[in-house]
Design a protein around this motif. Sequence first.
Motif, mmCIF file in Angstrom:
data_model
loop_
_atom_site.group_PDB
_atom_site.id
_atom_site.type_symbol
_atom_site.label_atom_id
_atom_site.label_comp_id
_atom_site.label_asym_id
_atom_site.label_seq_id
_atom_site.Cartn_x
_atom_site.Cartn_y
_atom_site.Cartn_z
ATOM 1 N N GLY A 191 4.141 -3.899 -21.419
ATOM 2 C CA GLY A 191 5.101 -3.022 -22.047
ATOM 3 C C GLY A 191 5.949 -2.229 -21.078
ATOM 4 O O GLY A 191 6.283 -1.094 -21.370
ATOM 5 N N HIS A 192 6.288 -2.799 -19.936
ATOM 6 C CA HIS A 192 7.142 -2.040 -19.022
ATOM 7 C C HIS A 192 8.497 -2.705 -18.799
ATOM 8 O O HIS A 192 8.970 -2.855 -17.704
ATOM 9 N N GLY A 193 9.115 -3.055 -19.882
ATOM 10 C CA GLY A 193 10.458 -3.595 -19.765
ATOM 11 C C GLY A 193 10.487 -5.102 -19.689
ATOM 12 O O GLY A 193 9.499 -5.773 -19.975
ATOM 13 N N PRO A 194 11.618 -5.629 -19.282
ATOM 14 C CA PRO A 194 11.806 -7.086 -19.286
ATOM 15 C C PRO A 194 11.032 -7.778 -18.162
ATOM 16 O O PRO A 194 11.524 -7.944 -17.067
ATOM 17 N N MET A 195 9.794 -8.162 -18.451
ATOM 18 C CA MET A 195 8.985 -8.858 -17.455
ATOM 19 C C MET A 195 8.920 -10.328 -17.828
ATOM 20 O O MET A 195 8.593 -10.662 -18.965
ATOM 21 N N PRO A 196 9.229 -11.191 -16.878
ATOM 22 C CA PRO A 196 9.118 -12.628 -17.170
ATOM 23 C C PRO A 196 7.668 -12.982 -17.483
ATOM 24 O O PRO A 196 6.740 -12.338 -17.009
ATOM 25 N N GLU A 197 7.486 -14.004 -18.283
ATOM 26 C CA GLU A 197 6.136 -14.460 -18.602
ATOM 27 C C GLU A 197 5.677 -15.399 -17.494
ATOM 28 O O GLU A 197 6.387 -16.339 -17.130
ATOM 29 N N PHE A 198 4.500 -15.131 -16.949
ATOM 30 C CA PHE A 198 3.943 -15.939 -15.867
ATOM 31 C C PHE A 198 2.634 -16.545 -16.301
ATOM 32 O O PHE A 198 1.851 -15.922 -17.002
ATOM 33 N N GLN A 199 2.389 -17.769 -15.861
ATOM 34 C CA GLN A 199 1.083 -18.398 -15.975
ATOM 35 C C GLN A 199 0.782 -18.997 -14.614
ATOM 36 O O GLN A 199 1.618 -19.711 -14.053
ATOM 37 N N PHE A 200 -0.404 -18.690 -14.079
ATOM 38 C CA PHE A 200 -0.758 -19.126 -12.742
ATOM 39 C C PHE A 200 -1.918 -20.108 -12.780
ATOM 40 O O PHE A 200 -2.731 -20.102 -13.698
ATOM 41 N N GLU A 201 -2.000 -20.929 -11.751
ATOM 42 C CA GLU A 201 -3.097 -21.875 -11.563
ATOM 43 C C GLU A 201 -4.321 -21.115 -11.040
ATOM 44 O O GLU A 201 -4.182 -20.013 -10.499
ATOM 45 N N PRO A 202 -5.531 -21.703 -11.191
ATOM 46 C CA PRO A 202 -6.744 -20.995 -10.765
ATOM 47 C C PRO A 202 -6.734 -20.499 -9.319
ATOM 48 O O PRO A 202 -7.140 -19.366 -9.054
ATOM 49 N N ASP A 203 -6.244 -21.301 -8.369
ATOM 50 C CA ASP A 203 -6.226 -20.833 -6.978
ATOM 51 C C ASP A 203 -5.213 -19.702 -6.788
ATOM 52 O O ASP A 203 -5.422 -18.794 -5.990
ATOM 53 N N THR A 223 0.809 -1.212 0.000
ATOM 54 C CA THR A 223 0.000 0.000 0.000
ATOM 55 C C THR A 223 0.845 1.267 0.000
ATOM 56 O O THR A 223 0.304 2.366 -0.081
ATOM 57 N N ARG A 224 2.169 1.112 0.076
ATOM 58 C CA ARG A 224 3.081 2.258 0.050
ATOM 59 C C ARG A 224 4.318 1.907 -0.744
ATOM 60 O O ARG A 224 4.562 0.758 -1.052
ATOM 61 N N GLY A 225 5.105 2.921 -1.030
ATOM 62 C CA GLY A 225 6.397 2.721 -1.669
ATOM 63 C C GLY A 225 6.353 2.921 -3.170
ATOM 64 O O GLY A 225 5.288 3.063 -3.768
ATOM 65 N N VAL A 226 7.554 2.957 -3.745
ATOM 66 C CA VAL A 226 7.688 3.120 -5.190
ATOM 67 C C VAL A 226 8.157 1.802 -5.785
ATOM 68 O O VAL A 226 8.783 0.982 -5.120
ATOM 69 N N SER A 227 7.863 1.622 -7.050
ATOM 70 C CA SER A 227 8.284 0.402 -7.729
ATOM 71 C C SER A 227 9.782 0.459 -7.997
ATOM 72 O O SER A 227 10.287 1.496 -8.458
ATOM 73 N N PRO A 228 10.516 -0.629 -7.726
ATOM 74 C CA PRO A 228 11.941 -0.662 -8.040
ATOM 75 C C PRO A 228 12.216 -0.373 -9.519
ATOM 76 O O PRO A 228 13.218 0.232 -9.854
ATOM 77 N N ASN A 229 11.324 -0.827 -10.391
ATOM 78 C CA ASN A 229 11.399 -0.505 -11.810
ATOM 79 C C ASN A 229 10.411 0.635 -12.043
ATOM 80 O O ASN A 229 9.201 0.437 -11.936
#
Length: 122
Positions: free
Chosen positions: A85-97, A50-56
């Motif tokens: 479109g915010h730089g080198p982001m790894p591709e993630f796929q998550f399970e339903p839960d 809820t606070r802080g800035v993004s490292p990227n």
Amino acid sequence: MFARLALSLCFALGLFGSVSAASLAEKRGAIELGRALAKTHCATCHAIGTRGVSPNPQAPRFRNIGERYPIDNLAEAFSEGILVGHGPMPEFQFEPDQIDGLIAYLKSVQSPAKKGKKRAPK
């Protein structure tokens, strides 16, 4: 006195919807799962709390995601893989839960006035 008795009776009969101790515990569990996933997979680039800035600097803060996208609409992106479109982001796929957890967590950290709302064009 009567109002207190009526309120107690309504809770005892479950007249206030499906909110139960079990459903609250399930929601808290989903939020905690989402927080753990965000910490593991997202915190190196995003401000996940809820606070802080993004490292990227190009990575949006989680608490402001609701200004850009309806939070519930992100479930599909989480299931199919997130491409952004915010730089080198790894591709993630998550399970339903995991998706349910991430959505619950994102909702829990949104800025109070902006939960799930898109910003109006200027």
